[in-house]
Design an enzyme around this catalytic site. Structure first.
Site, short mmCIF file in Angstrom:
data_model
loop_
_atom_site.label_atom_id
_atom_site.label_comp_id
_atom_site.label_asym_id
_atom_site.label_seq_id
_atom_site.Cartn_x
_atom_site.Cartn_y
_atom_site.Cartn_z
N ASN D 117 0.65 -1.78 0.35
CA ASN D 117 0.33 0.11 -0.36
C ASN D 117 1.04 1.26 0.29
O ASN D 117 0.41 2.23 -0.35
CB ASN D 117 -0.69 -0.04 1.73
CG ASN D 117 -1.92 -0.80 1.49
OD1 ASN D 117 -2.46 -1.60 -0.34
ND2 ASN D 117 -2.63 -1.47 2.32
N THR D 162 -19.35 36.74 -30.83
CA THR D 162 -20.58 35.87 -30.27
C THR D 162 -21.54 35.89 -30.91
O THR D 162 -21.79 35.98 -31.69
CB THR D 162 -21.36 37.54 -28.92
OG1 THR D 162 -21.82 37.81 -30.37
CG2 THR D 162 -20.49 38.72 -28.15
N HIS D 163 -21.92 34.63 -29.75
CA HIS D 163 -23.42 33.66 -30.42
C HIS D 163 -22.53 33.19 -31.79
O HIS D 163 -23.08 32.72 -33.20
CB HIS D 163 -24.14 33.71 -31.09
CG HIS D 163 -25.22 34.95 -29.41
ND1 HIS D 163 -25.78 33.91 -29.12
CD2 HIS D 163 -24.89 35.52 -29.24
CE1 HIS D 163 -26.49 34.88 -28.28
NE2 HIS D 163 -25.63 35.89 -28.42
N SER D 285 -6.57 13.64 -48.17
CA SER D 285 -7.12 13.32 -48.85
C SER D 285 -6.83 13.08 -50.30
O SER D 285 -6.17 13.70 -50.93
CB SER D 285 -8.52 14.14 -48.86
OG SER D 285 -9.34 13.22 -49.53
N LYS D 291 -7.38 19.58 -49.82
CA LYS D 291 -7.99 19.37 -48.35
C LYS D 291 -7.00 19.44 -47.62
O LYS D 291 -6.15 19.06 -47.67
CB LYS D 291 -8.88 18.52 -48.62
CG LYS D 291 -10.29 18.42 -47.60
CD LYS D 291 -10.62 17.22 -47.76
CE LYS D 291 -11.97 17.80 -46.95
NZ LYS D 291 -12.65 16.24 -45.98
N ASN D 293 -7.82 18.17 -43.64
CA ASN D 293 -8.04 18.15 -42.45
C ASN D 293 -7.40 18.31 -41.22
O ASN D 293 -6.40 16.95 -40.87
CB ASN D 293 -8.27 16.29 -42.77
CG ASN D 293 -9.09 15.76 -43.96
OD1 ASN D 293 -10.46 17.22 -44.03
ND2 ASN D 293 -9.66 15.22 -44.66
N GLU D 298 -8.87 17.64 -34.15
CA GLU D 298 -9.88 17.57 -33.92
C GLU D 298 -9.78 16.36 -32.68
O GLU D 298 -10.59 16.33 -32.02
CB GLU D 298 -10.20 16.67 -35.29
CG GLU D 298 -10.94 17.12 -36.48
CD GLU D 298 -11.39 16.83 -37.24
OE1 GLU D 298 -12.45 16.96 -37.81
OE2 GLU D 298 -10.73 16.40 -38.17
N GLN D 330 -7.09 0.18 -7.09
CA GLN D 330 -6.50 -0.62 -8.14
C GLN D 330 -7.27 0.59 -9.38
O GLN D 330 -6.39 -0.05 -10.73
CB GLN D 330 -6.76 -1.71 -8.69
CG GLN D 330 -5.49 -2.48 -9.34
CD GLN D 330 -5.89 -4.03 -9.33
OE1 GLN D 330 -5.51 -4.93 -8.81
NE2 GLN D 330 -6.33 -4.32 -10.61
N LYS D 333 -6.06 3.20 -11.27
CA LYS D 333 -4.50 3.57 -11.49
C LYS D 333 -4.63 3.94 -13.69
O LYS D 333 -4.06 4.44 -13.92
CB LYS D 333 -3.91 2.38 -11.77
CG LYS D 333 -1.95 2.60 -12.06
CD LYS D 333 -1.30 1.09 -11.65
CE LYS D 333 -1.22 0.67 -10.39
NZ LYS D 333 0.15 -0.36 -10.00
#
Lengths: 461, 461, 461, 461
Positions: D117, D162-163, D285, D291, D293, D298, D330, D333
Site C-alpha cells: 500500500n 458572440t454566438h 485526402s 483539402k 483535414n 479534432e 487499483q 490507476k
C-alpha cells in the site's frame, strides 16, 4: 490519409510524432477487429461482383479468390500471426495491404465504392453484435444461477434491511432473486441496444453514398443484419452513438453487479458472516490466514463507475458534433472496447463465484432481533380489524413479546403467502426467453457468414 | 419518520435545519406527483377492499368514499390549490393527511400493507410512463417534420462535409433525414426504457412485502401496468435504476438534438447562410438588427451535457448501494425530473423551429467547389473499368475540368440512384409505428384509470 | 435581446413559450445575485464618474445618487421585496429597470461601456468568492471538530481495516483525524479555486472591451479583487471555466465527506455499534423505536455524486466552445448554484453531527480479534533481528498466543511511538492558517465594499 | 496475496482466470513505475539503516549494496530490459524479486515496516509529481508561444464573435492571448494539485503505520517531498483522491485546449480561411489535394471529454469508500495514467502546431462587415455626451455609413487604448514565474535523489 502522405510521415521525426498522436490506440485496439473486417470486405466484394450491377466490378472468380484470401487472413489472425503496425495505422489498411500482396491488382479494386468510414462502421457493428450476444448470454447465465440459488434457499431466513439496518423478516431466496430480476431488466435494455446495432451501414462510404448501384439491402442480408440504414449520412454519423447505446446498457448491467458485489462484501465481513465466498475468488493475507479479502468483488464494485465513465466519454465525444465524419469519432473506440470488455469479464467471473457461494445458517439466524417482527405482528392485528396506527402503537409497547418468535417459521410463512412470494416461473421464463433469443440470433449470423465465406462459420472449415 | 418525530422537528431550531436538509427539494418536486400518488392510492384501496382477501380491510363503500375524495384532491391539484408544505415532507404524507381530514378513520386504514417506499416507487413509474409517452410522441413528431422537410428538399444541393470541410455532393434532404433516422433509433431505446418502467412495484411495501393476500397482479392491471415485479425486493431497489434507464434514453435523444442544433448554428452563420431560422427562435441585438443569434439552438446544445450529467448522477447514486431502501434514493428524484423535463422541452421547441426553417438555395449552391465532385468522377471511371486508385490519380491531376459540372444535376442523380437514395418509406413507416404505439399505450392507461376512478380519465368527468 | 423584442415576446403565445425556454431557471437562480449585481454596478458607475476619463460620463453627484439607490435596492432584496419576473429575464435587467424608475435618465447612462456579459461575469465571481470563503470556513470548522474529537480519543482502540475486514490495531483518533487531513487537502484546492476566481472581469463588455478609458485595475481594486484579467476576451470566456474550477474543489470536499459518512453509516449499524449518532440527525421508525436510521449521512453519501455531476455538466457545457460569448454559458449557472449549495449545506450539517458523536468503548474493544495483532508481533521479532518473512511464519503458526494481548495497551503504544503517531501540531496549525486566511480575505472584501458604497458592509448602515 | 497463493493460482485454470481478472491492467501500467519504485525502496532502506533506530535493520553496507542493485535495475528498465510478468502481479513484487535474486537474504529484509500500500502510494506520488512538472512546463511553453504569437499579431484585425456571429472589432492578438491567459489559470490549478501531491506517504504501511521508529520526516526529505502526511491512515486513503485532484487540473487544461482546437477547426474551414495550419498537423485526402483535414485538432477536441471521464472515473471509484485500503483503489490507476498521458501529449503536439500557424490577412479583413463597428460608433457618441440608448438608436438607423470605416485603423486604436488592451507584461511575467517554479522543483528533486542514490540523477552516472 493518402499512401504518399503515410510514407512521408514515417520518415521525418515530427511527422512520426504526429502519426503516433493521431493513430492513438488504434493499432492495438484493432487487433480484435481483423475477423469482422475481413467479413465486411467479403460482403462488399460480393456486392461488387453482383450481376445486378450494370457492369460488375469484379468477376465471380475474382470474388472467390478475394474471399478465399480473406479467409486465410482470418485464420492467420486466429493463430496470432496477423499484426497491425504503426504504418498500417489501422485494421482496414492492414487487411487491404495483405490482400493486395496476395491477389495483386484485384486487391485494389476491392476499395471501389467504399471508404474507411463505412468499413469501421460495419466492423464495429459486427463486433458490437457479438459482444452484445456474449453479454446477454453471460447475463442470462448469471441470472439463472441466481434464480436456482434463490430457489434452493427460498425460505432460509435473512434479515431484510432498510438504511442498512435490520428491518423486516426476509430470506436468502428473496435477496438472491432480486439481483436476478435486476439482470432481467438489464437484458431488456441490452436487447434494445442490440436492435439499434443490428443495422447495416454498408454502402454509406464517406457518409454520402456512392453513385454505384450497390444493393444495400442485400449486402445487409449477406452479413446477417436485420436491415440496412435508411440514410447513408446517418449510417456514418451513428458511429459513437451506437457505441454509446451499447455502453448505456452495459452500465446498467454493472449497476446490478456492483450492488450484488457490495451486498456480498458486507455480508462476508466477519461481523456478519452470512456467506462464505469460494476461496479462489478471494485473496488471503500472508500473516492472517483466516482473512478472506473479497478482491474480486471489490474490483467489480470499482469497475462499475469505470464503465459509466466509458459511456459518458463516448456520449460526450459525440454530443454537439456536426453531421458527417470527424476524426473525433476515433476516440470512441477505446472507451467502447474497455467498457464492454470490463462488463463481460465481470459477468463471467461472477457466475462461478455465485455458484460457489455458501450461506451460513447460524450467522443468518443470529441476525434476527425481535424488532424485526414488529411490523408483521401489527399487520396480523390489522388483519383482525385493528386500525393500522393503533396496532403499531400496541406492538411498540410490547416489543419483548416478540423475542420468542421463530424466525424460520415466520420467514417460511412470509415466502409462501402474502406479497413477498417470489414469482419463480416468471423469472425462469424470462431467462429462457433471453437464452433462446441469443441462440437464434447467433444461428442466423453464423448461417449468413457461412454462406458468405463458403465455409462453416465460426469454424472456418 | 414518525409523526411524533415530525412534530418535534419543526419546533427546535436544530431539528428544523435537519428537516430542511433531509427533505431537500422533495416538497417542490413532488408537486407534479400529486395526481399519480392519488391514482396509486386508489388502486391500493381497491385491493384492500377486494373480496378475495380473507377479511377485507375496507368495505366497498369505504373504498368508494376514499376514491371519491382522491378524485377531489386531484381536481384541487389541477387548480393549483393543493400545496405540499415542509411539515408534510413529501407528497405521500400530504395526500394521506388531506384524506384523513376528509374521511376520518378510514383514511388511516389506507396505509395498511404499504409504505412510502412502494408509494414513491409506483408514483415514479406512473409519472415515468407518462413522461416517456410524451417524449416518444414529441420525438416522433419532430422526426415526421424532419422527414417531410427532407422530402421537400430531397435533391436541393448541400455540400456534404467530412472534418467539417467540403467533401462530397449531398442534399438538404439527406442532411435532414439523417437526423430523423437518429431520432428513430432513439425511439427504439425509449421503448426499451418504457418496457422496463411499465411494471408495477405495488405490494412491495418497505421492500419485503406484507403478509396480506393483496393480489399484486390484479393491482398491476388496475393501474394499467403490463405486469407486476416478480420480486418485491427488486421492485423496491429498482428505484433509481429505472430512472437511470429512462435518462439514458433521454440522453440519446439529446445527443441527436445537440448535433442537429450544432449543424444549424454553423449553417446559419453569415459565412454559410444555408438556412434562415424563424425569427421567434432567435434573439437580435439592440444595435445590430441584421444579427440573429441562435439562442434556442445554443441552449439545446448546452442542455445535452446537462441531461447526461443527470443520468450519471442517478447511476452514481445507485451504484454500489446495498439492496434494500436507503435514503440515498431520494437524491435521484431531482436529476430525474430535471433531465426528463429538459429533454421534453427541447423536443417541443425544436419542432416548430424546424418547421419554420428556410433553406437559401443560392448560398447552398455557392458552397460547392469543383473538388467536391472529384470522387464521383473517379467512380464513373471505375464504373468503366479503370482500377480505383488509377482513376483517383487521373482525376487529381485534372481537377479544373470539374469546374464546369452542374451541382444540381449531379445531386439529383446521386439522390435518385446509387447508395445515397433515402428510404423514405422506411422512415415514414417507423414514425407511424411509434405514434401508433404511443396512442395505444395511452388508451390502455386512460381506460384502466377511468375504470379505477369511476371517472373518464384524464378528464375526471 | 432588445427591449422591443422583449415587449413583443410576452404578447404572442409562441414567443412566450420561447422566452420561457430561453430564460430557463435564470429568474429563480438570479435572486441570490441581486446584491452582488448592485455592487458590480456601483463599481462601474464609480469608474464612469472617474476624473481620469477625458470626459466623465457621470458627475460625482449622479454617481452618489445611483449608488444610494443601489443600496436601497440591496436593502429591499434583503427584506425579500425585490423580485425578478419573467419579463425581466434576469437580475441585470431587473436592477437596471428598478434603477431607471428611481433615478430617471441617469439610470440609462449606467449601461455605457458594459454589457450583460461582464455583469454576469462579475456577479458570479463576487458570488463565487463569498461561496468559497464560506466553504473554506465551514471545512476548516469541521476539520477542527474532527481534530479535537481525535485528540480526545487518540488512543481509544478501534480496529483498523483493509478490504473492510479487521486488519491492524488502530484508534478512534487515527480514524477521525484521517478525515480531518483529507479536508485540509481539500482546503488547498479550494484556495487554488479562490485564486482563480479572485480576478476582475469588469471592462470586458461583450468580450472585446470598449473604447473608453475605464481603468480596469482601479475598478478591480474598488471591488476588492486581487487583480484584473490581462485579456478581456478571456475575462468573458472564463465564465463556466471558473465555475468548473470551483466545483472541482467542491467535488473533492464531497469526496471527503462521503467517505466519512460511509464510515459512520457502517460503524453505527447494530452489528458494529462503534458510535452513537446524535438523535437529531437520525430518523426513527414508527414501530421500531430502537432503530436509528442515518438519513443525514445517507444523503451526504448520495449528494457527493450529484456535486460531481454538477462539475461534469459545467465542464462539458464549456468544452469545445468557440471563444467569445455563447448562450450555452447560461447553462452553467444552475449546476454551479446547486453543486456549491449542496457542498456548503453538507459541511454545515456534519459539523454538529460530528460534535455530537459518541464512541462506545465496549463495542470498539469487542471488534478486536487476536489476528489483528499478528503483524505487530512479527515486527517486534524483526526489531530483534529476525528476518521479516521468517517472523511472519512463526507468528502465523501460533496465532492463539495473541489472544491474551491487551488491545488498549497495544493501541496506546502504537499511537505514542512508531509511525502511526498523529502530527496534531501540523493539523491544528493548518486549520488555523485556513481560518486566518478566510478572515483576512473577508476583511479585505468588506473594507472595499464599505468604501465603495459609503456604508458599513455587510451591514449597510 | 501470499506467495503460496500466487504459485497456486497460476497452475489451475480457474485461478489463472481470477488472477487475470484481479491483476487487470496493472502489469502493463506498472512498467512506467519501475524507476520510482526503486527510488522509494532506496529511501526505505536508508531509513532501515538509520542509526537513529534502536537496532538498525540493515547495516550501512547492506544499504549500499541494495541501493547499488536498485540503480542497476533502474538502468535495466531504461534499456527496456526489465519486464513485469503476470506472476509478478505488479511492479513492487517484480522489483522485490529481482532484488532478492541479486542480494539474497538482505533483499527480504527490505520489506520490513512497509506494505504494498505505501509502496504504490509513494510510487504514484513520485510519478505524479514528475507528470505535473512536465505538464506545467508544457503548458507554460504553449502559453509562451501563444503570447509571442499574440504580440506579433496584436493589431491584426479579426472579427470578434458572440454566438459564433460577427459582433465586434477584435484582433488576432486578443484571440491568441485569451487562450494563453486560460492556460495561466490552469497553471494555478496544476500548482494546487502539485502541493497536494508533494507529500510523503512513506511509513503508512497498510494504512496503520508500523511500530518501528522510522523517521517519516527524514524519509520525506530523502525523497525530495515537501513534508510527510500528518496521519498514516489518510496517507493511505488519499490514493485515488490525489489522482483525482491531478486529473481535475488536467481536465481544466484540456478544457482550454479543446476551445483553442475548436476555434482553429472553424477558422481553417475554407469558408473562413483565417489561418493556415502547418501541413504536418493535417491529413490530406487521396483525391482532394487542396483539402487539409485538421485531424490533430479534432483529436484534441475529442480527447478533452475523455480526460474528464478519467477524472470522473477516479472520483467515482473513491467516493463513498470506507477509510482503509480496498482493492477498488487499483482501478484508479488506468484512468489516471490515461488522462495524464493524453493531456501531456496534447500540450506537446499543440506547441509546434501553434508555432507554425499562419494568419491570412486578406481573409481576416474580409470577415468584417460594417455592422461590426456599430457599437464603437455609438460609444463614440456616448463619449461626446449622448445618452447610451439614444446613441444606439441613431447608429442603428444609419448602418451604411459604417461601410467606409477602416478596420485596421479601428482595431489598432482599440488594441492601443480603451479596455481591450492586452496586459502583455502580466502574461509574460506569469509564464516566467511558472517556468522558474518548475525548474526549482526539478532541481530540488534531482538533488535529493542524487544524494539518495549516490549517483547524479536523472543521469545515474
Amino acid at each position: 490519409m493518402s499512401k504518399a502522405k503515410v510514407k512521408k510521415t514515417i520518415v521525418g521525426d515530427i511527422d512520426a510524432e504526429v502519426l503516433r498522436f493521431t493513430a492513438g490506440e488504434d493499432t492495438a485496439l484493432d487487433e480484435v477487429l481483423v475477423e469482422v473486417d475481413c467479413i465486411g470486405t467479403a460482403a462488399h466484394v460480393s456486392a461488387l461482383a453482383s450481376d445486378k450491377l450494370p457492369s460488375p466490378i469484379l468477376t465471380p472468380k475474382e470474388r472467390d479468390r478475394v474471399i478465399g484470401e480473406l479467409v486465410a487472413i482470418m485464420k492467420r489472425a486466429r493463430d496470432g500471426k496477423f499484426k497491425i503496425g504503426l504504418k498500417d495505422q489501422d485494421v482496414h489498411l492492414a487487411v487491404e495491404r495483405a490482400l493486395t500482396r496476395a491477389v495483386g491488382d484485384v486487391g485494389r479494386k476491392v476499395h471501389a465504392g467504399r471508404s474507411r468510414n463505412d468499413q469501421v462502421a460495419v466492423d464495429l457493428r459486427l463486433h458490437g453484435k457479438t459482444l452484445l450476444l456474449d453479454t446477454m448470454e453471460a447475463a442470462s447465465a448469471l441470472a439463472r444461477i441466481l434464480v436456482s440459488f434463490a430457489k434452493r434457499h427460498e425460505t432460509l431466513p435473512m434479515v431484510g434491511r432498510t438504511h442498512m439496518q435490520p428491518a423486516m423478516p426476509s430470506s436468502v431466496g428473496l435477496w438472491a432473486s432480486a439481483h436476478a430480476e435486476s439482470l432481467l431488466d438489464d437484458l431488456v435494455l441490452l436487447k434494445g441496444a442490440y436492435d439499434v446495432t443490428n443495422v447495416s451501414p454498408l454502402g454509406s462510404a464517406a457518409g454520402y453514398g456512392v453513385p454505384l448501384e450497390l444493393d444495400r439491402a442485400s449486402v445487409a442480408r449477406l452479413l446477417g443484419f436485420k436491415r440496412s440504414h435508411a440514410n447513408v449520412l446517418y449510417a456514418s454519423s451513428a458511429r459513437g452513438k451506437c457505441e454509446a447505446a451499447i455502453l448505456a446498457a452495459m452500465s446498467q448491467v454493472m449497476l446490478t453487479l456492483s450492488r450484488l458485489a457490495e451486498d456480498l462484501i458486507i455480508y462476508t465481513m466477519p461481523e456478519f458472516g452470512y456467506f462464505t465466498l469460494p476461496p479462489a475468488y478471494c485473496t488471503g493475507s500472508s500473516i492472517m490466514p483466516q482473512k478472506r479479502n473479497p478482491d474480486v468483488l471489490e474490483l467489480i464494485r470499482a469497475r462499475a463507475p469505470r464503465v459509466l465513465a466509458c459511456e459518458t466519454a463516448v456520449v460526450s465525444v459525440v454530443q454537439g458534433l456536426p453531421a458527417g465524419y470527424s476524426r473525433d469519432l476515433q476516440e470512441t473506440k477505446e472507451p467502447f472496447m474497455t467498457g464492454t470488455g470490463i462488463t463481460l469479464a465481470c459477468l463471467r467471473v461472477l457466475a462461478p463465484l455465485v455458484r460457489g457461494l455458501k450461506p451460513r445458517k447460524a450467522a443468518l439466524l443470529a441476525g434476527f432481533g425481535p424488532e424485526v417482527f414488529a411490523t408483521d405482528k401489527a399487520l396480523d392485528m390489522v388483519g383482525e380489524g385493528v386500525p393500522f396506527r393503533t396496532a403499531y402503537d400496541r406492538v411498540k409497547s410490547s416489543l419483548d413479546e416478540l423475542q420468542a418468535l421463530d424466525s424460520q417459521e415466520i420467514v417460511k410463512r412470509r415466502m409462501r403467502s402474502g406479497t413477498a412470494r417470489i414469482d419463480f416461473d416468471n423469472l425462469a421464463g424470462r431467462v429462457q426467453d433471453c437464452l433462446r433469443l441469443v441462440r437464434a440470433e447467433r444461428r442466423r449470423f453464423h448461417g449468413a457468414i457461412s454462406r458468405l465465406l463458403g465455409k462453416k462459420y465460426p469454424e472456418l472449415k
